[in-house]
Design a protein around this motif. Sequence first.
Motif, PDB file in Angstrom:
ATOM      1  N   GLY A  85      21.002 -12.438  30.703  1.00  0.00           N
ATOM      2  CA  GLY A  85      21.659 -13.453  29.959  1.00  0.00           C
ATOM      3  C   GLY A  85      22.544 -13.046  28.790  1.00  0.00           C
ATOM      4  N   PHE A  86      22.206 -11.995  28.065  1.00  0.00           N
ATOM      5  CA  PHE A  86      22.969 -11.528  27.041  1.00  0.00           C
ATOM      6  C   PHE A  86      24.141 -11.102  27.497  1.00  0.00           C
ATOM      7  N   THR A  87      24.250 -10.158  28.694  1.00  0.00           N
ATOM      8  CA  THR A  87      25.193  -9.613  29.136  1.00  0.00           C
ATOM      9  C   THR A  87      26.171 -10.802  29.851  1.00  0.00           C
ATOM     10  N   PRO A 208      22.162 -10.550  13.485  1.00  0.00           N
ATOM     11  CA  PRO A 208      23.268  -9.703  14.063  1.00  0.00           C
ATOM     12  C   PRO A 208      23.819 -10.480  15.186  1.00  0.00           C
ATOM     13  N   HIS A 209      22.814 -11.171  16.249  1.00  0.00           N
ATOM     14  CA  HIS A 209      23.294 -11.751  17.430  1.00  0.00           C
ATOM     15  C   HIS A 209      24.377 -12.982  17.036  1.00  0.00           C
ATOM     16  N   SER A 231      27.554  -8.438  25.268  1.00  0.00           N
ATOM     17  CA  SER A 231      27.273  -8.179  26.638  1.00  0.00           C
ATOM     18  C   SER A 231      26.931  -6.470  26.680  1.00  0.00           C
ATOM     19  N   ILE A 232      27.262  -5.784  25.616  1.00  0.00           N
ATOM     20  CA  ILE A 232      26.801  -4.111  25.765  1.00  0.00           C
ATOM     21  C   ILE A 232      25.415  -4.113  25.309  1.00  0.00           C
ATOM     22  N   CYS A 288      25.748  -1.169  18.456  1.00  0.00           N
ATOM     23  CA  CYS A 288      25.137  -2.018  19.601  1.00  0.00           C
ATOM     24  C   CYS A 288      24.039  -1.194  20.499  1.00  0.00           C
ATOM     25  N   VAL A 289      24.380   0.172  20.626  1.00  0.00           N
ATOM     26  CA  VAL A 289      23.476   1.052  21.540  1.00  0.00           C
ATOM     27  C   VAL A 289      22.317   0.934  20.787  1.00  0.00           C
ATOM     28  N   ILE A 290      22.286   1.381  19.422  1.00  0.00           N
ATOM     29  CA  ILE A 290      21.140   1.688  18.759  1.00  0.00           C
ATOM     30  C   ILE A 290      20.260   0.236  18.522  1.00  0.00           C
TER      31      ILE A 290
END
Length: 417
Positions: A85-87, A208-209, A231-232, A288-290
């Motif tokens: 869903g986030f993506t 953060p979101h 999305s990431i 975003c990756v971390i």
Amino acid sequence: GPLCSILVKRFGCRFVVMLGGLLSGLGMVSSSFCQSISQLYLTAGLITGLGSCFSFQAGVTVLGYYFVRWRTLANAVASTGVSLGFTLWPLLSQYLLDEMGWRNTFLIFGGILLNGCVCGAIMRPIQLASGSLPQSAKPQEEPGSRTEEAQLSNGASPHHPTLQQHTKRTKCFQMLQKYLAFDIFCQNKGYQIYTIGVTWMMMGFALPHVYLVPYATHNGVEERKAALLISIIGLINIFIRPFTGLLSGHRIFTGRRIYLFSLAVLLCGLSNFICVISAEFSVLILYCVILSIAMSGVGALTFQVLMDVVEMERFSSALGLFTVLESTTLLIGAPLTGLLVDITRDYRYIFYTSSFFLISAALFMGLSFCALEKKNKLREASKAHLDNPSRYQYSEMSTEPKAVSQSPPAAEYITSI
């Protein structure tokens, strides 16, 4: 949360998931006909929110009954739906808004959420073990029954106003204790620590979101590229969550998943400082990756740790109180931080605030469970010494070799006293 617990106890998880899908879809479809923001509070907010709660909480509960050995992995795989869903949600909603307008977007989302009824329909009904049936079938002595018997034996009428008020208060207390798990919260130290820690964590977990995209656009990032950041996070979660569940399900981590959870929360808090360093798009992608890796641990273990510290028979009730408390702080965290941004005109305070709540919650849970584990080990050692004092005393009576006793089992949390 508590209402969902009552419905699960009465009608089962299958029915509650289907009811949640129906309410969610109905709320979204009704939103397409709204004429004011106050009407949207009722439809998209209350009705859809209530349906989402029913579907989500009942879905989490039924996992605990379906799986035992692979429960951690099952929780992680099931939670990848959130990541999906986030993506897709930011990209799909932006496309539909541009092409079809907000009313038709609500209609389409209503149709999507109605599929929750299909998901609930294919859930296998739970068949409780025969050994657990007498627990609910046989009459149990209720708190306050002895008091009532004593009053009746002393000549008090069962229709006496004082006795009726006392009976109503007793039944009300029993209802709250049954469906809000106040007794578990007071007696189970592990549940108490974990609930308080997660409740405190939720003050900063969602910030953060909520504010990442506005923070990026405020610092010159294009709006579509900023939306891509969410999305990431979701895309990476899809692949990392099952791996996290598989890793935490290893027997090495049995009884120690709370430490993995605390570590993931700590990493979430520390990652927020990356945003403070720079708001360039490349740096935000690294953030975003971390963050998504840390979020994978939090998402995969949140309900698994709760299942570890609470008996499965009371999980639905414990989840009800857990949901009430964490949702309260989740509700007030974002508006309070938004007010802080309005006053200071600086988005960096959002990430400072989020880091404070996440890091402090992680340290609280990790250190508290460590202290609780040491306390329980000392209690067990003291109890073993009292049960078999001769084992710890010097003896000259026999020199024959004795059979080596079995090694004690692996350390586990004893969460109730």
